[in-house]
Each structure stands twice: as structure tokens, then as C-alpha cells.
Enzyme design. Structure first.
Site, short mmCIF file in Angstrom:
data_model
loop_
_atom_site.label_atom_id
_atom_site.label_comp_id
_atom_site.label_asym_id
_atom_site.label_seq_id
_atom_site.Cartn_x
_atom_site.Cartn_y
_atom_site.Cartn_z
N GLU A 121 -7.99 -18.47 1.69
CA GLU A 121 -8.17 -18.68 0.25
C GLU A 121 -6.82 -18.90 -0.43
O GLU A 121 -6.69 -19.75 -1.32
CB GLU A 121 -8.90 -17.48 -0.36
CG GLU A 121 -10.34 -17.38 0.11
CD GLU A 121 -11.04 -16.11 -0.35
OE1 GLU A 121 -12.20 -16.20 -0.78
OE2 GLU A 121 -10.43 -15.02 -0.27
N GLU A 141 -15.52 -12.71 7.02
CA GLU A 141 -16.13 -11.74 6.10
C GLU A 141 -17.52 -11.30 6.55
O GLU A 141 -17.89 -10.13 6.40
CB GLU A 141 -16.21 -12.34 4.69
CG GLU A 141 -14.89 -12.35 3.92
CD GLU A 141 -14.00 -13.52 4.25
OE1 GLU A 141 -12.97 -13.69 3.58
OE2 GLU A 141 -14.31 -14.29 5.20
#
Length: 267
Positions: A121, A141
Site C-alpha cells: 500500500e 491480510e
């Protein structure tokens, strides 16, 4: 000026060069440069003011063998945050990465080793990404029982497509090598040092006019969020300002007088 830009940081190592290129190094190598609250705060602080303090381009890298392993999961686990608390942590991540993408200073991420979770990110908020042969990308995740919170659903999805991004989160799929570059996770892949290539690009970019770079790195991102009609109007408006700046006229004069460098094909 250099002291103002580079002082007061613990988790970032900053080196502002004479040509305005600032090397920003994530400096938590023992944690594979995982992003804790303090590091995010330092990113917000630096990118809030970089364009006003003589920074013409940024090379973003990580100390040690890895770029960034993402969210500091140990800090998150120990903090035992409420939903409200972690929502505000995520909003601070968004603030940091939005200041990077929209701040108007070109950012080149020099990637190696892990570019994982929040590290991806972070890299996706840079304008250019250079990877070396050790670089690998993942969004683990799903396996950790958590969800993205730093913009993967927006920027990573834009880079590689929604369903590839979903696949990465659901299955933990890892991309590396030429396949990763071909998907758009990086614009450049090197046999040698990604940092050296990033510095080469930054030196070239820093020689552009600051207002031109600001428009390229800020206005284009804004235009992508507009309707086609609004984006066309904004492009004309920004072009009117940038293309008539006095420094641009000097460069156009050099072109007209045939003293400017010519555009040539790669040898």
C-alpha cells in the site's frame, strides 16, 4: 534548509542532496521496516511540507534487505485496539499516503525483498516503482484474519485490477520477477540495484520544473477521479497555468533555437 527538512525523525532516515533529491529510508530493519504508528506520523509530517522545503524528488527505500513488511502486527496485537481506535489508525495511513500521491513531489520507490501488505500500500502511493530481482509482493491480510486499511482496495486495485487484488488477499498469492512488473506492480525491474535505478530516475525528474512536476504528480491523480468532461476542463486549466510559466518559455526558446536536447529512441 536541509536541517529543517531532515531533522526530528526517528524511524525515517532523510538525506537531502544538492539537486533537491531526498532519500527517505524506512529505518526499522529489525522489523523488516514494518509500519508502526510513529512511522506513519513521520511520513505525514515529512510529506506535508516536502514541496515547500526544496525537495524536488523523493527516493523512498527501506534499510536492510526489505522495503516494508506492512503493518506492525505485534504493535497492533499488543495495543488491543477498539474498532473506533483502529479506524482512526487507518485514516492516518490514508492521510500519509494521500499526501504522497497528491502532494506534488515525485516519489520513486526503490523496492527489494518484502513489499507486503501495508508495504505494498505504501509503494502504491509512489508515482514510480523500481523493483530488483529479490522483490516480492503479497497481501497476506486474509491469512492474518484482518482486512486492508491503507488503500489496497483503491491503489493496488487500480494497478493490477480488482480481481487480481482480491486473489492476493484471499489466497496470499505472491508475485515476483517479470510477472510482477508485467502486471503493473512496478514500472521498472532491474538486474542490479533498484536504489541505483531509482536515483537515476530521480536525478532526471528533479531537473524538470517544479511546477510541471507538481501538475504531473498531483493534477493527474485528481483528474482520474473526475468525470471525463470535468477532467478535460481541469486539464486545460492546469495546462494554461503550467505551459505559460516563465521558466517553461525559457525551455521552449531553447527548443526553438535548437539548443535543447532532442528526443531520441532508446539505443
Amino acid at each position: 534548509m536541509t536541517q529543517d527538512v531532515t531533522s526530528g525523525y526517528s524511524n525515517l532516515d532523510l538525506d537531502l542532496r544538492d539537486n533537491g533529491v531526498c532519500v527517505v529510508t524506512l529505518n526499522r530493519p529489525d522489523k523488516r521496516n514494518a509500519l508502526d504508528v510513529a512511522t506513519i506520523e513521520e511520513l505525514v509530517t515529512f510529506f506535508s511540507t516536502a514541496h515547500r522545503k526544496g525537495v524536488r524528488a523523493v527516493v523512498l527505500t527501506g534499510a536492510g534487505d526489505h522495503f516494508c513488511a506492512g503493518l506492525d502486527l505485534v504493535e497492533h496485537w499488543k495495543a488491543d485496539r477498539s474498532a473506533d481506535d483502529f479506524m482512526h489508525v487507518c485514516l492516518r495511513w490514508h492521510e500519509a499516503f494521500n499526501k504522497m500521491e497528491y502532494g506534488g513531489v515525485p516519489i520513486i520507490a526503490a523496492l527489494r525483498g518484502a513489499v507486503v501488505g501495508g508495504g505494498l500500500e505504501l509503494a502504491s502511493a509512489a508515482h514510480l516503482r523500481v523493483m530488483d530481482q529479490s522483490t516480492y509482493f503479497a497481501l497476506p491480510e486474509g491469512q492474518r484474519g484482518i482486512f486492508t486499511g491503507g488503500g489496497a482496495t483503491i491503489r493496488v486495485s487500480d494497478m493490477i485490477g480488482k480481481y487480481r487484488m482480491i486473489d492476493m488477499i484471499l489466497t496470499g498469492r505472491v508475485y515476483q520477477g517479470q510477472e510482477a512488473a508485467d502486471l503493473g506492480l512496478a514500472q521498472y525491474i532491474t538486474e542490479g540495484s533498484s536504489f541505483d535505478k531509482a536515483m537515476e530516475l530521480a536525478d532526471k525528474i528533479a531537473s524538470n520544473l517544479p511546477l510541471t512536476n507538481f501538475a504531473i504528480c498531483s493534477a493527474i491523480s485528481h483528474m482520474q477521479n473526475m468525470s471525463g468532461l470535468d477532467a478535460a476542463y481541469a486539464e486545460a486549466f492546469v495546462g494554461g497555468i503550467v505551459n505559460t510559466q516563465p521558466a517553461a518559455r525559457e525551455r521552449l526558446e531553447a527548443f526553438a533555437n535548437k539548443t535543447a536536447a532532442r528526443v531520441r529512441p532508446n539505443s
